[in-house]
Motif scaffolding. Sequence first.
Motif, short mmCIF file in Angstrom:
data_model
loop_
_atom_site.label_atom_id
_atom_site.label_comp_id
_atom_site.label_asym_id
_atom_site.label_seq_id
_atom_site.Cartn_x
_atom_site.Cartn_y
_atom_site.Cartn_z
N SER A 1 59.65 65.87 109.91
CA SER A 1 60.74 65.64 110.88
C SER A 1 60.19 65.05 112.18
CB SER A 1 61.48 66.95 111.15
OG SER A 1 60.56 67.91 111.60
N GLU A 2 59.01 65.54 112.60
CA GLU A 2 58.41 65.02 113.83
C GLU A 2 57.96 63.56 113.64
OE1 GLU A 2 55.38 67.61 115.43
OE2 GLU A 2 54.94 66.16 117.04
N PHE A 3 57.39 63.30 112.46
CA PHE A 3 56.94 61.94 112.16
C PHE A 3 58.15 60.99 112.21
CE2 PHE A 3 55.45 58.31 109.86
CZ PHE A 3 54.07 58.31 109.93
N GLU A 4 59.25 61.42 111.57
CA GLU A 4 60.44 60.55 111.52
C GLU A 4 61.01 60.31 112.92
OE1 GLU A 4 62.60 62.71 108.54
OE2 GLU A 4 61.66 61.57 106.91
N LYS A 5 60.87 61.31 113.78
CA LYS A 5 61.33 61.16 115.16
C LYS A 5 60.48 60.07 115.86
CE LYS A 5 62.00 64.06 119.27
NZ LYS A 5 60.71 64.11 119.98
N LEU A 6 59.17 60.12 115.63
CA LEU A 6 58.27 59.13 116.25
C LEU A 6 58.59 57.72 115.72
CD1 LEU A 6 54.97 61.23 116.09
CD2 LEU A 6 56.19 60.58 118.17
N VAL A 7 58.96 57.63 114.44
CA VAL A 7 59.33 56.32 113.87
C VAL A 7 60.56 55.78 114.62
CG1 VAL A 7 60.26 55.14 111.83
CG2 VAL A 7 58.38 56.78 111.57
N LYS A 8 61.56 56.65 114.80
CA LYS A 8 62.79 56.22 115.48
C LYS A 8 62.50 55.78 116.90
CE LYS A 8 66.40 58.65 113.00
NZ LYS A 8 66.35 60.10 112.71
N GLU A 9 61.53 56.43 117.53
CA GLU A 9 61.18 56.08 118.92
C GLU A 9 60.24 54.88 118.99
OE1 GLU A 9 59.53 59.80 120.20
OE2 GLU A 9 61.50 60.70 120.55
N ASP A 10 59.96 54.25 117.83
CA ASP A 10 59.09 53.05 117.80
C ASP A 10 57.68 53.32 118.27
OD1 ASP A 10 59.88 50.78 116.67
OD2 ASP A 10 60.96 49.99 118.42
N LYS A 11 57.15 54.48 117.95
CA LYS A 11 55.84 54.88 118.46
C LYS A 11 54.67 54.38 117.58
CE LYS A 11 56.55 57.34 122.26
NZ LYS A 11 57.89 57.58 122.52
N PHE A 12 55.00 53.80 116.41
CA PHE A 12 53.93 53.35 115.51
C PHE A 12 53.88 51.83 115.42
CE2 PHE A 12 55.05 57.53 113.42
CZ PHE A 12 53.89 58.18 113.81
N ILE A 13 52.67 51.30 115.35
CA ILE A 13 52.55 49.85 115.09
C ILE A 13 52.78 49.60 113.60
CG2 ILE A 13 50.00 49.96 114.92
CD1 ILE A 13 49.98 47.08 115.97
N GLU A 14 52.46 50.59 112.80
CA GLU A 14 52.73 50.52 111.36
C GLU A 14 52.77 51.94 110.84
OE1 GLU A 14 50.59 51.64 108.73
OE2 GLU A 14 49.25 52.43 110.25
N TYR A 15 53.45 52.12 109.72
CA TYR A 15 53.36 53.39 109.01
C TYR A 15 53.68 53.15 107.55
CZ TYR A 15 58.46 53.72 108.93
OH TYR A 15 59.78 53.48 108.68
#
Length: 186
Positions: free
Chosen positions: A61-75
């Motif tokens: 759930s935390e990872f998905e939140k970071l994805v929504k916040e555009d925190k990753f260059i890739e995943y």
Amino acid sequence: MSADKKSCKLVVISGPSGSGKTSICKELTKCPKVKQSISYTTRKPRDGEKEGVDYCFVERSEFEKLVKEDKFIEYAEYCGHLYGTPIGPVREVVDDNKIFLLAIDVKGAMQVMKKMPDAVYIFIKAPDDETLKQRLKNRLTEDDEIINKRFMVAREEMEASKHYDYCVINDRLDDAVKEIEGILQI
Ligand code: 5GP
């Protein structure tokens, strides 16, 4: 192509699980000029792995939140777990005279290739299938089902090696590290 023709600051290293990427990166980061990105993952820590050193271990759930916040260059999802590279440190490296390593899977590397074509892309191979399987078994941290799954993924990943700037065969760790140091001129 030699690495100096490209911006050498960002270096993406991929290769099948068991190819020896982690050991290679450990050796490369002994040079003070070389830093390595710390990924986020939803995988549970293995024995000896430390939070914030090997990975930032988070719930899905935390990872998905970071994805929504555009925190990753890739995943990417790998064998049922999510892995991602935080974008902040990658941005900083542009202004810094350091070499920054991303040790990521092929799916993630393809995403970075689109965004940062000037990075240096290195694919690590084991000398042969038998060695690869043996290295996976020697880890003893995963059961047979996971080892087999990783081995199947490894075969698919090898197909992608043609998209990389360099392919390095990791037969002897020292030799592979020297070859990469040569490529990166460190
Ligand atoms: P492991 O579970 O063995 O630590 O890693 C499994 C795979 O995920 C390896 O191929 C590793 O390089 C890759 N990986 C680690 N961090 C990342 C990341 O941030 N993004 C992507 N796409 N793959 C990663």
